[in-house]
Scaffold this motif. Sequence first.
Motif, PDB file in Angstrom:
ATOM      1  N   VAL A   1       0.455  -0.863  -0.148  1.00 20.79           N
ATOM      2  CA  VAL A   1       0.130   0.485  -0.353  1.00 20.79           C
ATOM      3  C   VAL A   1       0.569   1.758  -0.134  1.00 20.79           C
ATOM      4  CG1 VAL A   1      -1.849   1.615   1.343  1.00 20.79           C
ATOM      5  CG2 VAL A   1      -1.404  -1.154   1.362  1.00 20.79           C
ATOM      6  N   ASP A   2       0.534   1.548  -1.098  1.00 18.51           N
ATOM      7  CA  ASP A   2       1.747   3.559  -1.146  1.00 18.51           C
ATOM      8  C   ASP A   2       0.598   4.600  -0.760  1.00 18.51           C
ATOM      9  OD1 ASP A   2       3.772   5.105  -2.363  1.00 18.51           O
ATOM     10  OD2 ASP A   2       2.781   5.908  -2.411  1.00 18.51           O
ATOM     11  N   MET A   3       1.030   5.597   0.079  1.00 16.57           N
ATOM     12  CA  MET A   3       0.101   5.777   0.905  1.00 16.57           C
ATOM     13  C   MET A   3       1.006   7.525   1.574  1.00 16.57           C
ATOM     14  SD  MET A   3      -0.364   3.839   4.631  1.00 16.57           S
ATOM     15  CE  MET A   3      -0.845   5.561   5.352  1.00 16.57           C
ATOM     16  N   SER A   4       0.043   8.343   1.841  1.00 16.19           N
ATOM     17  CA  SER A   4       0.474   9.416   2.372  1.00 16.19           C
ATOM     18  C   SER A   4      -0.070  10.150   3.549  1.00 16.19           C
ATOM     19  CB  SER A   4       0.659  10.812   1.413  1.00 16.19           C
ATOM     20  OG  SER A   4       0.571   9.963   0.061  1.00 16.19           O
TER      21      SER A   4
ATOM     22  N   THR B   1      -1.857   0.151  11.988  1.00 11.65           N
ATOM     23  CA  THR B   1      -2.342   0.156  10.609  1.00 11.65           C
ATOM     24  C   THR B   1      -2.103  -1.541  11.003  1.00 11.65           C
ATOM     25  OG1 THR B   1      -1.442   1.984   9.999  1.00 11.65           O
ATOM     26  CG2 THR B   1      -1.386   0.617   7.995  1.00 11.65           C
ATOM     27  N   GLU B   2      -3.672  -1.696  10.259  1.00 15.61           N
ATOM     28  CA  GLU B   2      -3.756  -3.602   9.741  1.00 15.61           C
ATOM     29  C   GLU B   2      -4.313  -3.588   8.094  1.00 15.61           C
ATOM     30  OE1 GLU B   2      -5.104  -5.228  12.985  1.00 15.61           O
ATOM     31  OE2 GLU B   2      -6.792  -4.594  12.539  1.00 15.61           O
ATOM     32  N   LEU B   3      -3.502  -4.258   7.955  1.00 15.34           N
ATOM     33  CA  LEU B   3      -4.945  -5.233   7.030  1.00 15.34           C
ATOM     34  C   LEU B   3      -5.849  -6.300   6.956  1.00 15.34           C
ATOM     35  CD1 LEU B   3      -4.464  -4.214   3.532  1.00 15.34           C
ATOM     36  CD2 LEU B   3      -3.061  -6.561   3.144  1.00 15.34           C
TER      37      LEU B   3
ATOM     38  N   GLY C   1      -0.278  -7.664  10.105  1.00 14.28           N
ATOM     39  CA  GLY C   1       1.017  -6.817  10.572  1.00 14.28           C
ATOM     40  C   GLY C   1       1.312  -6.692   9.248  1.00 14.28           C
ATOM     41  N   GLU C   2       2.166  -5.560   9.589  1.00  7.78           N
ATOM     42  CA  GLU C   2       3.140  -5.063   8.643  1.00  7.78           C
ATOM     43  C   GLU C   2       3.597  -6.333   8.050  1.00  7.78           C
ATOM     44  OE1 GLU C   2       4.610  -0.964   7.786  1.00  7.78           O
ATOM     45  OE2 GLU C   2       3.306  -0.492   9.711  1.00  7.78           O
ATOM     46  N   THR C   3       4.823  -6.664   7.319  1.00  4.98           N
ATOM     47  CA  THR C   3       5.793  -7.207   7.458  1.00  4.98           C
ATOM     48  C   THR C   3       7.276  -6.835   5.880  1.00  4.98           C
ATOM     49  OG1 THR C   3       6.678  -9.390   6.864  1.00  4.98           O
ATOM     50  CG2 THR C   3       5.062  -8.207   5.169  1.00  4.98           C
ATOM     51  N   ILE C   4       7.873  -7.120   6.741  1.00  3.13           N
ATOM     52  CA  ILE C   4       9.451  -6.187   5.655  1.00  3.13           C
ATOM     53  C   ILE C   4       9.411  -7.107   4.621  1.00  3.13           C
ATOM     54  CG2 ILE C   4      11.828  -5.522   6.052  1.00  3.13           C
ATOM     55  CD1 ILE C   4      11.350  -5.774   8.910  1.00  3.13           C
ATOM     56  N   VAL C   5       9.702  -6.593   3.083  1.00  2.00           N
ATOM     57  CA  VAL C   5       9.698  -6.780   1.982  1.00  2.00           C
ATOM     58  C   VAL C   5      10.910  -6.141   1.568  1.00  2.00           C
ATOM     59  CG1 VAL C   5       9.236  -7.726   0.044  1.00  2.00           C
ATOM     60  CG2 VAL C   5       7.034  -7.513   2.455  1.00  2.00           C
ATOM     61  N   VAL C   6      12.202  -6.521   0.675  1.00  8.15           N
ATOM     62  CA  VAL C   6      12.701  -6.305  -0.015  1.00  8.15           C
ATOM     63  C   VAL C   6      12.748  -5.261  -0.983  1.00  8.15           C
ATOM     64  CG1 VAL C   6      14.935  -6.577  -1.023  1.00  8.15           C
ATOM     65  CG2 VAL C   6      14.442  -7.508   1.184  1.00  8.15           C
TER      66      VAL C   6
ATOM     67  N   PHE D   1       2.174  -6.181   3.640  1.00  6.75           N
ATOM     68  CA  PHE D   1       1.516  -6.918   4.207  1.00  6.75           C
ATOM     69  C   PHE D   1       1.567  -8.396   3.285  1.00  6.75           C
ATOM     70  CE2 PHE D   1      -0.366  -3.074   4.674  1.00  6.75           C
ATOM     71  CZ  PHE D   1      -0.200  -3.078   5.812  1.00  6.75           C
ATOM     72  N   GLU D   2       1.646  -9.394   4.128  1.00  6.48           N
ATOM     73  CA  GLU D   2       1.756 -11.065   3.397  1.00  6.48           C
ATOM     74  C   GLU D   2       0.359 -11.429   4.048  1.00  6.48           C
ATOM     75  OE1 GLU D   2       4.835 -14.697   3.277  1.00  6.48           O
ATOM     76  OE2 GLU D   2       4.002 -13.759   5.157  1.00  6.48           O
ATOM     77  N   VAL D   3      -0.274 -11.901   2.632  1.00  7.84           N
ATOM     78  CA  VAL D   3      -2.228 -12.313   2.972  1.00  7.84           C
ATOM     79  C   VAL D   3      -1.959 -13.770   2.591  1.00  7.84           C
ATOM     80  CG1 VAL D   3      -2.838 -10.145   3.277  1.00  7.84           C
ATOM     81  CG2 VAL D   3      -2.829 -11.113   1.350  1.00  7.84           C
ATOM     82  N   PRO D   4      -3.021 -14.658   2.730  1.00  9.93           N
ATOM     83  CA  PRO D   4      -3.124 -15.214   2.113  1.00  9.93           C
ATOM     84  C   PRO D   4      -3.683 -14.632   0.217  1.00  9.93           C
ATOM     85  CG  PRO D   4      -4.701 -15.701   3.918  1.00  9.93           C
ATOM     86  CD  PRO D   4      -4.067 -14.344   3.926  1.00  9.93           C
ATOM     87  N   ALA D   5      -3.241 -15.978  -0.724  1.00  8.92           N
ATOM     88  CA  ALA D   5      -3.467 -15.977  -1.846  1.00  8.92           C
ATOM     89  C   ALA D   5      -5.048 -16.447  -2.288  1.00  8.92           C
ATOM     90  CB  ALA D   5      -2.882 -16.933  -2.747  1.00  8.92           C
ATOM     91  N   GLU D   6      -5.980 -16.278  -1.514  1.00  9.86           N
ATOM     92  CA  GLU D   6      -7.429 -16.266  -2.018  1.00  9.86           C
ATOM     93  C   GLU D   6      -7.871 -16.015  -1.608  1.00  9.86           C
ATOM     94  OE1 GLU D   6      -7.231 -18.305   2.136  1.00  9.86           O
ATOM     95  OE2 GLU D   6      -5.722 -18.534   0.145  1.00  9.86           O
ATOM     96  N   SER D   7      -7.167 -14.260  -0.599  1.00 11.69           N
ATOM     97  CA  SER D   7      -7.970 -13.166   0.210  1.00 11.69           C
ATOM     98  C   SER D   7      -8.087 -12.273  -1.305  1.00 11.69           C
ATOM     99  CB  SER D   7      -7.360 -12.330   0.385  1.00 11.69           C
ATOM    100  OG  SER D   7      -6.782 -13.124   1.971  1.00 11.69           O
ATOM    101  N   LYS D   8      -9.413 -11.684  -1.033  1.00 11.11           N
ATOM    102  CA  LYS D   8      -9.960 -11.832  -2.373  1.00 11.11           C
ATOM    103  C   LYS D   8     -10.477  -9.495  -1.878  1.00 11.11           C
ATOM    104  CE  LYS D   8     -11.659 -14.862  -5.690  1.00 11.11           C
ATOM    105  NZ  LYS D   8     -11.258 -16.081  -4.470  1.00 11.11           N
ATOM    106  N   LYS D   9     -10.997  -9.708  -1.387  1.00  9.14           N
ATOM    107  CA  LYS D   9     -11.811  -8.134  -0.452  1.00  9.14           C
ATOM    108  C   LYS D   9     -10.286  -7.333   0.226  1.00  9.14           C
ATOM    109  CE  LYS D   9     -16.792  -8.258  -1.624  1.00  9.14           C
ATOM    110  NZ  LYS D   9     -17.639  -7.432  -1.175  1.00  9.14           N
ATOM    111  N   LEU D  10      -9.897  -6.890   0.572  1.00 13.55           N
ATOM    112  CA  LEU D  10      -9.306  -6.165   1.034  1.00 13.55           C
ATOM    113  C   LEU D  10      -9.627  -5.057   1.673  1.00 13.55           C
ATOM    114  CD1 LEU D  10      -5.588  -7.385  -0.753  1.00 13.55           C
ATOM    115  CD2 LEU D  10      -6.886  -8.251   1.376  1.00 13.55           C
ATOM    116  N   ARG D  11      -8.505  -4.087   2.532  1.00 12.49           N
ATOM    117  CA  ARG D  11      -9.109  -3.488   3.079  1.00 12.49           C
ATOM    118  C   ARG D  11      -8.418  -2.745   3.875  1.00 12.49           C
ATOM    119  NH1 ARG D  11     -13.201  -5.323   7.370  1.00 12.49           N
ATOM    120  NH2 ARG D  11     -12.622  -4.634   8.892  1.00 12.49           N
TER     121      ARG D  11
END
Length: 190
Positions: free
Chosen positions: A103-106, A123-125, A134-139, A161-171
């Motif tokens: 998520v790119d945010m200001s 913040t959480e997804l 929760g947030e995760t670190i990704v290079v 964020f790292e989420v299940p591949a099948e997740s569709k509706k994210l907020r």
Amino acid sequence: MPPKKNPWKWLVLGCGGLVILAFGGCAVVFGALSSDEDKKPEKVTSSSSRDSRRETPGGQKTFKTGDTVAADGWELKVNKVIDPFVSDNQFSTPSAGKRFVVVDMSVKNTRDKARTASTLFTTELRDEDDRAYGETIVVGVDRAPSGEVAPGERRTGQLAFEVPAESKKLRLDYSTGIIGGQRIVIDLTN
């Protein structure tokens, strides 16, 4: 013979007074921190010409990517969502059955004094089943828009964020503070 003085009476009264003062002090601090609690997040600008605000089942207003939302002296905007995000680094990959979402945010401080923005505990997804991530670190992901923000200053950054591949509706659920902050909900699947 003079009556015997009871020191326990004074000790109990003194401790009781300290407890009352402590609770009163906490009430004042929490009242000051949540002084804008009666004000709800509101849209400043929209991502489209139609009203992009709606309510969740719990009555929480939900905004869309591209909306600028004002709450508690902050303006928050999700600029874009990268879903799925693939890192250029071969060692930065999601676990089996998962994907990265960035998520790119200001955030902008609209108050007249410097304040600290933090995404780590605020913040959480969430997905369609209301599971939180929760947030995760990704290079390869820019730094989150956290740190001291001067009056009128805007910070832009990215959250991974790292989420299940099948997740569709994210907020994105963002709180303007750890204690007494206002909650902003932004639908990322528009």
